[in-house]
Design an enzyme around this catalytic site. Structure first.
Site, PDB file in Angstrom:
ATOM      1  N   ASP A  92       0.750  -1.242   0.000  1.00  0.00           N
ATOM      2  CA  ASP A  92       0.000   0.000   0.000  1.00  0.00           C
ATOM      3  C   ASP A  92       0.789   1.307   0.000  1.00  0.00           C
ATOM      4  O   ASP A  92       1.995   1.343   0.154  1.00  0.00           O
ATOM      5  CB  ASP A  92      -1.023  -0.003   1.140  1.00  0.00           C
ATOM      6  N   LYS A 131     -15.635   7.723  -0.024  1.00  0.00           N
ATOM      7  CA  LYS A 131     -16.710   6.721   0.013  1.00  0.00           C
ATOM      8  C   LYS A 131     -18.053   7.291  -0.426  1.00  0.00           C
ATOM      9  O   LYS A 131     -19.048   6.559  -0.496  1.00  0.00           O
ATOM     10  CB  LYS A 131     -16.847   6.140   1.424  1.00  0.00           C
ATOM     11  N   LEU A 166     -14.312  -4.019  -0.257  1.00  0.00           N
ATOM     12  CA  LEU A 166     -14.555  -5.395   0.182  1.00  0.00           C
ATOM     13  C   LEU A 166     -15.925  -5.561   0.813  1.00  0.00           C
ATOM     14  O   LEU A 166     -16.477  -6.660   0.820  1.00  0.00           O
ATOM     15  CB  LEU A 166     -13.464  -5.825   1.172  1.00  0.00           C
ATOM     16  N   ASP A 205      29.956  -0.571 -29.955  1.00  0.00           N
ATOM     17  CA  ASP A 205      28.867   0.306 -30.417  1.00  0.00           C
ATOM     18  C   ASP A 205      28.969   1.625 -29.635  1.00  0.00           C
ATOM     19  O   ASP A 205      29.587   1.686 -28.573  1.00  0.00           O
ATOM     20  CB  ASP A 205      27.538  -0.411 -30.156  1.00  0.00           C
TER      21      ASP A 205
END
Ligand code: ADP
Ligand code: G6P
Length: 737
Positions: free
Chosen positions: A142, A288, A386, A508
């Site tokens: 998180d 929310k 959830l 290169d």
């Protein structure tokens, strides 16, 4: 024995002090409740903060805190109140949380908070390093710990590290406003595997990585100089059986064993048998949509007064982050709204909203889930949600209607719910009516599908899938085709170099001796590099050839005063040491007039791209273009050109953010092998970073030492991580000559 170390800011247990004694309760929030089941079953240790500041825990109880934590295989990290202020209430919840949830007006940019965030991330990383043993798997969780993966990687380069982001990852346009965006991305990229709940978050993250850090992104893989990082979506599930079983147990309860809350709910149901309960449960958080929800409910009652006394909103809000001003403001707003609406609509027998502002024991959660016929979850933005899944899992008789915001990650997997836009009150109101009248058969039909999916993709499966993908990512790293030049391999190459009688080195230029820059003309060699090449070339019996796709004028002027052999335009021109340029391949250039306008039309349509015109080739550079648009257009141009040049002896080379059209007869492999004709070199070395160098790797004799710069698919035998490592290797040649 190896173990999994879980790291999250908050431990699944909350410690508080009641009457000088420690009290332990479970933490609220999707991360803690979800991951708890994985932790409980496996061999893991969970590191995190126990919920009290260092100052709040008396000295004599500190040991007890660790003891309580240890009982549940946890290790507590203590944070001072200053750290909690700057790190938790500060950067985590006043900067990252609002920004990642698209609340830009709430996002603060406070340098002091950022500094403390870094310190606390380091503190967590140090704790992990203390516990870490070879073979352990580290799983960081998180947005509070975005810098930890790289902090661990710096100390333990071989560690297996996963990172999971439980909240949304915003679009590039939003993320780019963060002043510390580079550091944050670099921090997360310390992981081997980065997980998100949905493909949208994954896409936004990849797009930010490619635009801000300019790393190459192929599908869901990010190529760093020394590693490949994989990004994927894993929608988090719930402990399905736990919720299902709790609901079944709930229905077995007698009037004596029922909770007080359930008795009250039963009383309500008995008194008003045709009324329905609408459940809403969340942490009190502005993401929310709680205030929106209440207003939408008001809108519904205003326009549909026939539902008065027929519905009741049971609203449970868990106190959260109350030191952050926006949360305090939201609390006041919700209190006022509930008061106003109850005042406006209440009757003698009925109040429209039952409002609880507290955490509840698990048993009461189950009472609410099983008793309420409708669940109304309307986040404005939510990583997963959830609660929506828990509600469905507890509906063991398959009845119940879930109304869910399309802005919740869970909506992607829960199509059978009534999906709404929380800002559209009319739609929410209509959904409430539909839910109220939905026939039982339809409810059961919808929930059957939902339950099947949730049961299968449970939290155990989620964790297993993540762990499996992490292990695979790691195994792929180990099984990478070419071999990393370790000190032992480097010693072996140097030994062969010393013993050889005649050596040649093909080197290169761009991406090998110097890093890529935005404008090709700015990649001039520095003095140290010139000195390095000069010394190498002066070593006895050693030929150094710089072999590049660049045009001869640029290459020639940059290396004018250095005695070294040059090959330009992949082999069209050669310049002997201090000599003149000679045409090595007799190639044509008339085709350019036909091809140039096609490329020009792509330049016009793709900002940041340009044509580089060489004597015998045309190159289209797109390094500075928008990375996604650049890739799309490169693909399109490549296809267009292939059709245009078919059967003309030309080919399209796909280099590092460049497409080059040139004669098929010319490539670096051919140029190198030409140099070997009639010579008996007994040490051949070739190094390069991109596709055009693969011709050398493939065509040189098998005994050659071929080395790729960076981790990419290659025919080279070895690889080194980046340009600094190339220089170190060449310096060693010098020391050994
Ligand atoms: P978030 O992680 O943003 O808080 P989620 O819906 O993903 O939101 O997770 C919330 C978790 O907290 C759920 O597992 C839920 O069971 C739990 N929870 C929510 N409200 C309460 C409450 N009042 N008391 C106890 N647990 C709660
Ligand atoms: C969300 C976050 C979690 C956090 C939880 C509770 O689920 O993703 O990281 O733990 O909310 O928030 P809190 O600030 O109390 O830890």
């Amino acid at each position: 024995m190896s173990k999994t170390i879980i790291l999250s800011n908050r431990l699944p247990l909350q410690i508080s002090i009641e009457n000088d004694k420690l009290d332990v309760t479970p933490s609220v929030g999707g991360l803690a409740t979800g991951l708890k089941s994985f932790h409980k079953d496996g061999d893991s240790v969970w590191v995190g903060w126990p919920g009290l500041t260092e100052e709040e825990i008396p000295e004599d109880l500190k040991e007890d805190v660790q003891k309580k934590a240890k009982e549940e295989n946890c290790v507590a990290v203590h944070l001072t109140s200053a750290e909690i202020d700057g790190f938790y209430y500060g950067f985590s919840n006043r900067t990252v949380w609002p920004l990642f949830h698209y609340f830009m007006e709430y996002t603060e940019s406070d340098e002091e908070h950022w500094q403390i965030y870094k310190q606390v991330n380091q503190k967590y990383a140090d704790k992990i390093l203390e516990l870490y043993k070879d073979g352990d798997v580290i799983w960081v969780h998180d947005y509070q710990l975005l810098l930890v993966p790289n902090m661990i990687r710096e100390q333990e380069p071989e560690a297996v590290i996963g990172f999971f982001n439980h909240i949304p990852f915003p679009s590039y346009e939003v993320f780019r406003t963060l002043p510390w965006r580079d550091e944050v991305l670099k921090g997360v990229l310390g992981a081997d595997l980065i997980g998100f709940h949905t493909y949208d978050y994954e896409r936004h993250f990849l797009s930010s990585v490619s635009r801000i850090l300019r790393h190459q992104v192929d599908f869901n893989e990010i190529t760093l100089p020394d590693r490949i990082v994989k990004v994927d979506s894993f929608p988090m599930g719930i402990d399905y059986r736990k919720f299902e079983q709790a609901a079944l147990d709930h229905f077995e309860k007698t009037s004596e064993t029922k909770s007080e809350l359930q008795r009250r709910l039963d009383h309500h149901l008995d008194a008003t048998p045709d009324a329905k309960l609408i459940l809403s449960i969340d942490r009190l958080d502005y993401t929310k949509g709680i205030a929106h929800r209440i207003r939408a409910y008001e809108y519904f009652l205003d326009r549909n007064p026939e539902y008065i006394e027929k519905v009741r909103l049971v609203m449970l809000a868990v106190p959260s982050r109350s030191n952050v001003p926006q949360y305090r403001r939201l609390k006041r707003e919700v209190d006022e709204l509930v008061g106003r609406i109850n005042g406006k609509f209440s009757t003698v027998n009925w109040t429209p909203i039952w409002y609880f502002y507290r955490s509840m024991p698990f048993e009461n959660l189950i009472d609410l889930y099983t008793t309420c016929e409708i669940a109304l979850l309307t986040p404005i933005r939510d990583g997963m949600n959830l609660v929506a899944k828990e509600y469905i899992a507890t509906r063991t008789d398959k009845t119940g209607v879930l109304i869910l915001s399309e802005m919740a990650g869970a909506a992607h997997e829960m199509n059978e719910a009534l999906i709404i836009n929380p800002n559209n009150f009319e739609q929410v109101s209509e959904a409430l009516k539909t839910a109220f009248h939905m026939p039982k058969e339809e409810q059961m039909e919808r929930n059957k599908m939902l339950q099947k999916r949730l049961r299968r993709y449970s939290v155990e499966k989620w964790a297993q899938d993540f762990m499996k993908a992490l292990r695979t990512t790691r195994e792929n790293r180990d099984a990478f085709k070419s071999i990393r030049i370790t000190p032992e391999i480097s010693d072996e190459i140097l030994k062969q170099f010393r013993q050889a009688e005649k050596r040649i080195l093909f080197i290169d230029y761009d991406g090998t001796l110097v890093d890529f820059v935005d404008k090709p003309e700015n990649a001039k060699p520095d003095e140290d590099l010139k000195e390095l090449i000069r010394a190498l070339n002066e070593s006895e019996n050693t030929d150094v050839v710089l072999i590049s796709g660049r045009d001869k004028n640029t290459l020639g002027s940059w290396w004018q005063d250095v005695p070294v052999e040059l090959i330009s335009e992949h082999g069209v021109w050669m310049r002997q040491i201090n000599g003149e340029w000679e045409l090595a391949e007799n190639v044509k250039s008339e085709w350019m007039d036909a091809v140039r306008p096609v490329i020009e039309s792509f330049v016009d349509r793709t900002p940041g791209t340009f044509i580089e015109e060489k004597n015998y080739s045309l190159a289209w550079h797109y390094r500075k273009a928008d990375p996604e648009l650049g890739e799309i257009r490169a693909n399109e141009l490549s296809n267009t050109l292939k059709e245009l040049i078919a059967n003309r002896g030309l080919s399209v080379l796909e280099g590092n953010k460049v497409l080059e059209i040139k004669s098929s007869d010319v490539n670096k492999g051919k140029a190198c092998t030409k140099k070997l004709v009639g010579e008996n070199y007994d040490f051949i070395f070739a190094i390069g970073d991109d596709w055009t160098d693969e011709y050398m790797f493939r065509e040189l004799p098998e005994t050659s030492y071929t080395v790729k710069v960076g981790i990419k698919k290659t025919s080279a035998r070895y690889y080194v991580e980046g340009t600094p490592r190339v220089r170190t290797l060449l310096e060693k040649f010098n020391e050994n000559s």
